[in-house]
Design an enzyme around this catalytic site. Structure first.
Site, PDB file in Angstrom:
ATOM      1  N   LYS A   1      12.932  43.053  31.090  1.00  0.00           N
ATOM      2  CA  LYS A   1      12.916  43.927  29.679  1.00  0.00           C
ATOM      3  C   LYS A   1      12.978  45.353  29.894  1.00  0.00           C
ATOM      4  O   LYS A   1      13.694  45.882  29.344  1.00  0.00           O
ATOM      5  CB  LYS A   1      11.639  43.403  29.200  1.00  0.00           C
ATOM      6  CG  LYS A   1      11.501  43.892  27.669  1.00  0.00           C
ATOM      7  CD  LYS A   1      10.492  45.153  27.618  1.00  0.00           C
ATOM      8  CE  LYS A   1       9.074  44.733  28.339  1.00  0.00           C
ATOM      9  NZ  LYS A   1       8.399  45.790  28.171  1.00  0.00           N
TER      10      LYS A   1
ATOM     11  N   THR B   1       5.296  49.168  27.039  1.00  0.00           N
ATOM     12  CA  THR B   1       6.622  49.760  27.323  1.00  0.00           C
ATOM     13  C   THR B   1       7.814  49.196  26.416  1.00  0.00           C
ATOM     14  O   THR B   1       8.018  47.902  26.621  1.00  0.00           O
ATOM     15  CB  THR B   1       7.231  49.322  28.872  1.00  0.00           C
ATOM     16  OG1 THR B   1       6.189  49.841  29.724  1.00  0.00           O
ATOM     17  CG2 THR B   1       8.197  50.108  29.388  1.00  0.00           C
TER      18      THR B   1
ATOM     19  N   LEU C   1       1.073  45.404  24.762  1.00  0.00           N
ATOM     20  CA  LEU C   1       1.706  44.304  24.488  1.00  0.00           C
ATOM     21  C   LEU C   1       3.027  44.166  25.178  1.00  0.00           C
ATOM     22  O   LEU C   1       3.623  45.151  25.888  1.00  0.00           O
ATOM     23  CB  LEU C   1       2.063  44.343  22.793  1.00  0.00           C
ATOM     24  CG  LEU C   1       0.874  44.558  21.699  1.00  0.00           C
ATOM     25  CD1 LEU C   1       1.112  44.976  20.793  1.00  0.00           C
ATOM     26  CD2 LEU C   1       0.171  43.282  22.022  1.00  0.00           C
ATOM     27  N   PRO C   2       3.593  42.805  25.445  1.00  0.00           N
ATOM     28  CA  PRO C   2       4.900  42.636  26.327  1.00  0.00           C
ATOM     29  C   PRO C   2       6.096  43.296  25.898  1.00  0.00           C
ATOM     30  O   PRO C   2       6.750  43.775  26.801  1.00  0.00           O
ATOM     31  CB  PRO C   2       4.767  41.253  26.127  1.00  0.00           C
ATOM     32  CG  PRO C   2       3.526  40.709  25.456  1.00  0.00           C
ATOM     33  CD  PRO C   2       3.047  41.763  24.825  1.00  0.00           C
TER      34      PRO C   2
ATOM     35  N   LYS D   1       8.362  56.380  31.219  1.00  0.00           N
ATOM     36  CA  LYS D   1       8.069  55.187  31.827  1.00  0.00           C
ATOM     37  C   LYS D   1       9.456  54.412  32.202  1.00  0.00           C
ATOM     38  O   LYS D   1       9.343  53.881  33.406  1.00  0.00           O
ATOM     39  CB  LYS D   1       7.243  54.339  30.941  1.00  0.00           C
ATOM     40  CG  LYS D   1       6.913  53.081  31.444  1.00  0.00           C
ATOM     41  CD  LYS D   1       6.018  53.080  32.541  1.00  0.00           C
ATOM     42  CE  LYS D   1       5.819  51.615  33.168  1.00  0.00           C
ATOM     43  NZ  LYS D   1       5.116  50.609  32.285  1.00  0.00           N
TER      44      LYS D   1
END
Length: 324
Positions: free
Chosen positions: A271, A121, A90-91, A196
């Site tokens: 983001k 992430t 998901l975003p 990450k």
């Protein structure tokens, strides 16, 4: 208890390969989030013989997977009721929290013994929260963000950075191997996300550096392909120059060859860099170039590059030159 649950889980959902021309039992997996990355990851699971149930808010993304053999369900809760493993891609953090905890979310339908793998992430603190909630319902949550980009997602050569219970890594690795070439156990819940964020901060910095160096060389009269070849056989070599060059015409099958479409969006990089900045602030860690990269991509987003691949920083540099 965890060891016993793991053994049962491995018997139920482990990957079974083609043997003597006959496909053996294929596990039931749910996949939520079928964007540029998730769609390809889900397709690879189908190719490897898994029975897939899918959900996404984009009807076309769902239709694409149904054509590949997946079953579409109405919401995340319905997904969780019908599978032994749920993978989410998901975003951002808010999407993850809503998908797991919201009305008709995963935790509304989850069965005891289910393995939950989130490859989004997000903030490293969120997996700790979701892991605790999953444990309360007899399930297991792992954070497993990915590296490699859209091409690696298509090729099934992603790298997964996994955080969570160590004794749950091996059964999860069986599934992750259908979508990637490598899965690395990083430590307790949130460790995969921490790895990450560090990786993406370095990626953002190296992409800006590659774009600036390529642009300077071209302005000095060098041919872009020649300059890229020199970088990639010299000390300037990096993933951004070798695998994802930002200059149009330098490489095929990368976003710069497609008007910077279909890759990792600038808004997503903003983001991720914001999450890295938050982590740096929280731990009082100096990240000078990381901060500069964050500001650069924020400005790019404000100037219309938000939905373009992050390698469009090269095009943004050219626009700065034209405006002088």
């Amino acid at each position: 208890m965890a060891g016993l649950r793991t053994q049962v889980f491995k018997q139920v959902i482990c990957v079974h390969h083609v043997y003597n021309g006959a496909k053996r039992f294929a596990s039931r997996i749910g996949f939520i989030g079928l964007g540029n990355m998730g769609g390809s990851m889900a397709k690879n699971l189908i190719v490897k013989g898994h029975r897939l149930s899918v959900f996404d808010t984009n009807p076309q993304a769902v239709a694409n997977l149904v054509e590949e053999g997946a079953t579409a369900l109405r919401n995340p809760a319905d997904i969780a009721k019908n599978v032994e493993c749920v993978i989410t891609m998901l975003p951002n953090t808010s999407h993850v929290l809503e998908t797991y905890q919201g009305e008709n979310g995963i935790f509304q339908g989850i069965q005891a013994g289910t393995l939950l793998i989130d490859s989004s992430t997000i903030d490293p603190s969120v997996p700790k929260q979701l892991s605790s909630l999953a444990k309360n319902q007899g399930a297991v949550f792992l954070d497993a963000p990915v590296s490699g980009g859209v091409n690696a997602a298509k090729a099934g050569s992603l790298t997964f950075m996994v955080g969570g219970q160590a004794d749950e890594f091996e059964p999860a690795k069986e599934i992750l191997s259908c979508m990637g070439a490598r899965a690395v156990y990083c430590g307790p819940s949130g460790s995969g996300q921490a790895a990450k964020l560090c990786n993406n901060m370095l990626l953002a910095i190296s992409m800006i550096g590659t774009a600036e160096a390529m642009n300077l060389g071209i302005r000095l009269g060098l041919q872009p392909k020649l300059l890229a070849e020199i970088f990639n056989s010299s000390t300037g070599r990096c993933w951004s120059s070798e695998m994802y060059n930002p200059v149009p015409g330098t490489m095929e099958n990368v976003p710069s060859a497609n008007n910077y479409e279909g890759g990792f969006g600038t808004n997503l990089m903003v983001k991720d860099l914001g999450l890295a900045q938050d982590a740096a602030t929280r731990t009082q860690t100096p990240v000078m170039l990381g901060s500069l990269a964050h500001q650069t991509y924020r400005i790019m987003s404000a100037h219309g590059f938000g939905n373009k691949d992050f390698s469009s920083v090269y095009k943004y540099i050219q626009e700065i030159e034209k405006s002088r």
